[in-house]
Design a protein around this motif. Structure first.
Motif, PDB file in Angstrom:
ATOM      1  N   GLU A 103      26.175  28.161  27.190  1.00 34.36           N
ATOM      2  CA  GLU A 103      25.855  28.101  28.611  1.00 34.36           C
ATOM      3  C   GLU A 103      24.757  29.108  28.939  1.00 34.36           C
ATOM      4  O   GLU A 103      24.834  30.290  28.546  1.00 34.36           O
ATOM      5  N   LEU A 104      23.733  28.650  29.654  1.00 25.64           N
ATOM      6  CA  LEU A 104      22.628  29.503  30.091  1.00 25.64           C
ATOM      7  C   LEU A 104      22.459  29.334  31.593  1.00 25.64           C
ATOM      8  O   LEU A 104      22.328  28.213  32.094  1.00 25.64           O
ATOM      9  N   THR A 105      22.500  30.441  32.320  1.00 26.93           N
ATOM     10  CA  THR A 105      22.258  30.425  33.759  1.00 26.93           C
ATOM     11  C   THR A 105      21.185  31.454  34.080  1.00 26.93           C
ATOM     12  O   THR A 105      21.003  32.445  33.352  1.00 26.93           O
ATOM     13  N   GLY A 106      20.470  31.234  35.179  1.00 25.59           N
ATOM     14  CA  GLY A 106      19.419  32.180  35.510  1.00 25.59           C
ATOM     15  C   GLY A 106      18.839  31.975  36.900  1.00 25.59           C
ATOM     16  O   GLY A 106      19.059  30.946  37.551  1.00 25.59           O
ATOM     17  N   ARG A 107      18.088  32.982  37.336  1.00 21.57           N
ATOM     18  CA  ARG A 107      17.350  32.948  38.601  1.00 21.57           C
ATOM     19  C   ARG A 107      15.944  33.455  38.316  1.00 21.57           C
ATOM     20  O   ARG A 107      15.646  34.655  38.427  1.00 21.57           O
ATOM     21  N   PRO A 108      15.026  32.553  37.913  1.00 19.18           N
ATOM     22  CA  PRO A 108      13.668  32.996  37.551  1.00 19.18           C
ATOM     23  C   PRO A 108      12.900  33.586  38.717  1.00 19.18           C
ATOM     24  O   PRO A 108      12.099  34.500  38.542  1.00 19.18           O
ATOM     25  N   ILE A 109      13.112  33.044  39.929  1.00 21.91           N
ATOM     26  CA  ILE A 109      12.485  33.590  41.133  1.00 21.91           C
ATOM     27  C   ILE A 109      13.522  33.582  42.242  1.00 21.91           C
ATOM     28  O   ILE A 109      14.539  32.880  42.155  1.00 21.91           O
ATOM     29  N   ALA A 110      13.273  34.343  43.292  1.00 22.45           N
ATOM     30  CA  ALA A 110      14.214  34.410  44.404  1.00 22.45           C
ATOM     31  C   ALA A 110      14.409  33.027  45.011  1.00 22.45           C
ATOM     32  O   ALA A 110      13.452  32.316  45.312  1.00 22.45           O
ATOM     33  N   GLY A 111      15.670  32.631  45.162  1.00 20.93           N
ATOM     34  CA  GLY A 111      15.988  31.358  45.786  1.00 20.93           C
ATOM     35  C   GLY A 111      16.164  30.202  44.834  1.00 20.93           C
ATOM     36  O   GLY A 111      16.652  29.139  45.235  1.00 20.93           O
ATOM     37  N   PHE A 163      19.254  28.008  38.176  1.00 21.17           N
ATOM     38  CA  PHE A 163      19.427  26.892  37.262  1.00 21.17           C
ATOM     39  C   PHE A 163      20.566  27.193  36.301  1.00 21.17           C
ATOM     40  O   PHE A 163      20.960  28.340  36.108  1.00 21.17           O
ATOM     41  N   SER A 164      21.081  26.120  35.683  1.00 27.00           N
ATOM     42  CA  SER A 164      22.091  26.283  34.633  1.00 27.00           C
ATOM     43  C   SER A 164      21.934  25.156  33.626  1.00 27.00           C
ATOM     44  O   SER A 164      21.565  24.030  33.979  1.00 27.00           O
ATOM     45  N   LEU A 165      22.202  25.474  32.381  1.00 24.45           N
ATOM     46  CA  LEU A 165      22.203  24.508  31.295  1.00 24.45           C
ATOM     47  C   LEU A 165      23.460  24.743  30.460  1.00 24.45           C
ATOM     48  O   LEU A 165      23.834  25.896  30.207  1.00 24.45           O
ATOM     49  N   GLY A 166      24.092  23.669  30.047  1.00 21.32           N
ATOM     50  CA  GLY A 166      25.296  23.808  29.237  1.00 21.32           C
ATOM     51  C   GLY A 166      25.367  22.730  28.177  1.00 21.32           C
ATOM     52  O   GLY A 166      24.906  21.595  28.384  1.00 21.32           O
ATOM     53  N   TYR A 167      25.912  23.088  27.042  1.00 20.83           N
ATOM     54  CA  TYR A 167      26.102  22.127  25.966  1.00 20.83           C
ATOM     55  C   TYR A 167      27.443  22.406  25.297  1.00 20.83           C
ATOM     56  O   TYR A 167      27.764  23.560  24.986  1.00 20.83           O
ATOM     57  N   THR A 168      28.250  21.354  25.122  1.00 23.24           N
ATOM     58  CA  THR A 168      29.532  21.472  24.444  1.00 23.24           C
ATOM     59  C   THR A 168      29.599  20.454  23.317  1.00 23.24           C
ATOM     60  O   THR A 168      29.341  19.262  23.532  1.00 23.24           O
ATOM     61  N   VAL A 174      28.532  16.874  25.155  1.00 24.27           N
ATOM     62  CA  VAL A 174      28.381  16.888  26.609  1.00 24.27           C
ATOM     63  C   VAL A 174      27.275  17.876  26.960  1.00 24.27           C
ATOM     64  O   VAL A 174      27.281  19.021  26.494  1.00 24.27           O
ATOM     65  N   VAL A 175      26.317  17.419  27.772  1.00 18.11           N
ATOM     66  CA  VAL A 175      25.213  18.268  28.227  1.00 18.11           C
ATOM     67  C   VAL A 175      25.210  18.265  29.743  1.00 18.11           C
ATOM     68  O   VAL A 175      25.286  17.198  30.372  1.00 18.11           O
ATOM     69  N   THR A 176      25.126  19.446  30.345  1.00 17.72           N
ATOM     70  CA  THR A 176      25.069  19.555  31.799  1.00 17.72           C
ATOM     71  C   THR A 176      23.852  20.388  32.197  1.00 17.72           C
ATOM     72  O   THR A 176      23.401  21.255  31.448  1.00 17.72           O
ATOM     73  N   GLY A 177      23.363  20.123  33.385  1.00 18.48           N
ATOM     74  CA  GLY A 177      22.241  20.892  33.909  1.00 18.48           C
ATOM     75  C   GLY A 177      22.225  20.842  35.425  1.00 18.48           C
ATOM     76  O   GLY A 177      22.612  19.839  36.029  1.00 18.48           O
ATOM     77  N   SER A 178      21.797  21.920  36.044  1.00 14.71           N
ATOM     78  CA  SER A 178      21.714  21.950  37.507  1.00 14.71           C
ATOM     79  C   SER A 178      20.522  22.790  37.932  1.00 14.71           C
ATOM     80  O   SER A 178      20.075  23.701  37.218  1.00 14.71           O
ATOM     81  N   LEU A 179      20.012  22.464  39.118  1.00 15.76           N
ATOM     82  CA  LEU A 179      18.886  23.180  39.718  1.00 15.76           C
ATOM     83  C   LEU A 179      19.163  23.278  41.209  1.00 15.76           C
ATOM     84  O   LEU A 179      19.505  22.275  41.854  1.00 15.76           O
ATOM     85  N   ALA A 180      19.043  24.469  41.762  1.00 13.65           N
ATOM     86  CA  ALA A 180      19.353  24.672  43.179  1.00 13.65           C
ATOM     87  C   ALA A 180      18.306  25.586  43.814  1.00 13.65           C
ATOM     88  O   ALA A 180      17.889  26.585  43.219  1.00 13.65           O
ATOM     89  N   TRP A 181      17.889  25.216  45.035  1.00 15.68           N
ATOM     90  CA  TRP A 181      16.921  26.011  45.785  1.00 15.68           C
ATOM     91  C   TRP A 181      17.495  26.298  47.161  1.00 15.68           C
ATOM     92  O   TRP A 181      18.051  25.413  47.819  1.00 15.68           O
ATOM     93  N   ASN A 182      17.373  27.548  47.616  1.00 14.91           N
ATOM     94  CA  ASN A 182      17.788  27.885  48.980  1.00 14.91           C
ATOM     95  C   ASN A 182      16.840  28.922  49.551  1.00 14.91           C
ATOM     96  O   ASN A 182      16.303  29.773  48.826  1.00 14.91           O
ATOM     97  N   ASP A 183      16.608  28.851  50.859  1.00 14.71           N
ATOM     98  CA  ASP A 183      15.679  29.751  51.531  1.00 14.71           C
ATOM     99  C   ASP A 183      16.054  29.816  53.003  1.00 14.71           C
ATOM    100  O   ASP A 183      16.904  29.047  53.479  1.00 14.71           O
ATOM    101  N   THR A 184      15.422  30.730  53.740  1.00 19.28           N
ATOM    102  CA  THR A 184      15.697  30.890  55.161  1.00 19.28           C
ATOM    103  C   THR A 184      14.427  30.654  55.963  1.00 19.28           C
ATOM    104  O   THR A 184      13.304  30.710  55.448  1.00 19.28           O
ATOM    105  N   ILE A 185      14.617  30.397  57.256  1.00 17.37           N
ATOM    106  CA  ILE A 185      13.514  30.195  58.195  1.00 17.37           C
ATOM    107  C   ILE A 185      13.647  31.232  59.293  1.00 17.37           C
ATOM    108  O   ILE A 185      14.539  31.132  60.160  1.00 17.37           O
ATOM    109  N   GLU A 186      12.792  32.274  59.216  1.00 13.52           N
ATOM    110  CA  GLU A 186      12.712  33.331  60.245  1.00 13.52           C
ATOM    111  C   GLU A 186      14.087  33.917  60.563  1.00 13.52           C
ATOM    112  O   GLU A 186      14.382  34.247  61.710  1.00 13.52           O
TER     113      GLU A 186
END
Length: 518
Positions: free
Chosen positions: A361-369, A372-377, A411-423
């Motif tokens: 399993e590999l998870t990370g935050r390359p930049i703010a917001g 990602f995650s990658l998994g292999y079983t 089994v291979v899994t992967g996810s990508l998520a982005w979140n940010d704010t407005i003012e």
């Protein structure tokens, strides 16, 4: 020291009305008007208590505890046979399944039947299933079955972490478990004269075929006719031959569960561990009218497992990334297999099962917001070729050498998520999650190609918008957006010779979710 008590009382009740014959005609159903006016319901009441005392010293974090539970299950099931039951039996057996043996059947035409006439009269009838039942239609036959189980469990346990050095811990746990279950089946009412007539005629046909060389023909016709006419959920529990049998029995077992783990911190960002566990899952009763038929034991045994795990957990890139690796090996004794036959759930034990593999399993935050995650079983989960320990039985031996149900190898899994704010007034997010699996078995029938679910990938999407204070959010979501149709369980279609049915997993599903928080 800290003292903790957790107690819970739960009461669950559900009434059931359903057509579970999986066809459009009225073959059988679970409803009061079909079952002599009896209601079908489940009533489960449980109570649990747990008491723990914990403490910490410079060298040891320790825990002592006790647990007790009591669970009472009452299940009442009423099932009745419908207006099309006999016609369905005639079509399935006499017009299809008996095809290979019927050409020789006229040679038994002079054999007298227990209900009168001869076997030749049955062969000449328009509805041969009705004739084999002595002219009695199965429609209206029913049974009202009552199952009860009172389960009591208690255990004493301890779990301790020994701080051998600043970078090395040893964990030791021990638990003694004692399980007792009282299970019973009795019948509140029931009738099925067509079943009894078919059973008597099957015996007469077998007796008349003795020494003629047509024993297989007689056994096939008589056995299947009686088996279909004596549908176990709508048959008196007389306890003779194939008929349901009441029971009142006790299951008892106890075991000592233990665990050990060594944890070593190579540095502040990398930790390795090696663990061994001996686990236990209690056995119990098949609460089913066929569980004690023909002298069978309604109980199934407890399951035990010995598991090894070797792992590594690490962080890097200023702790913005995490990499976890685990290797595992499981040896299971008396593996509990839950099989859905199309009309009932049955649990039985397979003496040996095993699973081994690894997870990455590999998870990370390359930049703010952005996360990602990658998994292999990879897992090799199967029944070994000697899973029956040399004692051949129909339910177990056919599984030896086959993979476990719903256990894909990759089994291979992967996810990508982005979140940010407005003012600093609002926030928004978007995410995608995908899962790939290769082929897997979906039943306890290892040699049926239809029961293999092919490799597939499913994609789930989310987008949302809300207030910065999180007082409200609106989310648009879609699951399985490519509408992959995949099997979950494959089983015999009730009372349909050679037919298989399937429960599908969720198709494409989408919606809107609004959340308000005060």
């Amino acid at each position: 020291m800290a003292l903790t008590y957790i107690g819970a009382v739960r009461d669950f009740k559900a009434e059931t009305v359903q057509h579970t014959d999986f066809v459009g005609i009225d073959v059988f159903s679970v409803r009061p008007e079909a079952a002599g006016g009896f209601q079908s319901f489940d009533d489960i009441q449980s109570m649990t208590h747990e008491l723990r005392v914990t403490g910490d010293t410079e060298r040891v974090s320790w825990m002592l505890g006790a647990y007790a539970s009591d669970e009472e299950i009452v299940e009442q099931g009423g099932l009745g046979l419908g207006t099309a039951y006999t016609q369905n039996m005639d079509a399935m057996l006499w017009n299809f399944a008996f095809g290979p043996v019927l050409p020789a059947a006229p040679l038994l035409g002079r054999v007298p039947m227990a209900t009168g006439g001869t076997f030749g009269d049955i062969l000449a009838a328009d509805n041969q299933a009705l004739a084999f039942a002595g002219g009695v239609d199965s429609s209206g036959s029913f049974a009202q079955n009552l199952f009860e189980q009172d389960g009591r469990s208690w255990s004493l346990f301890t779990n301790n972490t020994f701080h051998v050095s600043p970078s090395f811990d040893l964990v030791a746990g021990l638990r003694y478990v004692d399980e007792t279950k009282d299970g019973s089946f009795r019948q509140l009412g029931g009738n099925n004269q067509a079943c009894l007539n078919s059973l008597f005629n099957a015996g007469a046909l077998a007796a008349g075929a003795a020494g003629t060389g047509l024993e297989v023909v007689a056994a096939t016709i008589g056995g299947f006719s009686a088996g279909f006419a004596c549908f176990p959920f709508a048959t008196p529990a007389l306890g003779i031959s194939i008929l349901p049998a009441t029971f009142d029995d006790t299951f008892e077992d106890d075991d000592t569960i233990y665990t050990g783990k060594a944890v070593y911190s190579f540095n502040q960002r990398t930790t390795g561990y090696l663990s061994f566990d001996h686990g236990f899952k209690s056995g119990g009763f098949n609460l089913d009218p066929t569980a004690a038929a023909a002298g069978g034991d309604p109980r199934f045994d407890s399951e035990k497992i010995d598991s090894w795990e070797l792992g590594l957990k690490s962080e890097f890139g200023d702790r913005r990334y995490r990499l976890n690796l685990a290797l595992f090996d499981y040896d299971i004794e008396d593996f509990q297999v839950l099989e859905f036959t199309g009309v009932q759930f049955v649990t039985f034990n397979v003496p040996k099962a095993e699973s081994s593999g690894f997870e990455l399993e590999l998870t990370g935050r390359p930049i703010a917001g952005l996360d990602f995650s990658l998994g292999y079983t990879y897992s090799d989960s199967n029944y070994p070729v000697d899973c029956d320990l040399g004692i051949e039985t129909p339910t177990v031996s056919t599984l030896c050498g086959a993979p476990l149900t719903n256990a894909p190898e990759n089994v291979v899994t992967g996810s990508l998520a982005w979140n940010d704010t407005i003012e600093r007034k609002f926030f928004y997010f978007a995410s995608a999650h995908a899962r790939y699996e290769d082929e897997r078995r979906t039943s306890t029938q290892p040699n049926l190609a239809f029961d293999i679910q092919e490799a597939n990938t499913k994609l789930h999407l989310r987008v949302g918008f809300g207030s910065y204070s999180n007082s409200w959010t609106v989310e648009l979501w879609g699951d399985n957006v490519t509408d992959e149709r995949t099997r979950n369980v494959t089983f015999n279609t009730p009372l349909r010779v050679g037919s298989r049915a399937v429960f599908l997993e969720a198709p494409r599903t989408y919606g809107v979710t609004l959340r308000l928080r005060s």
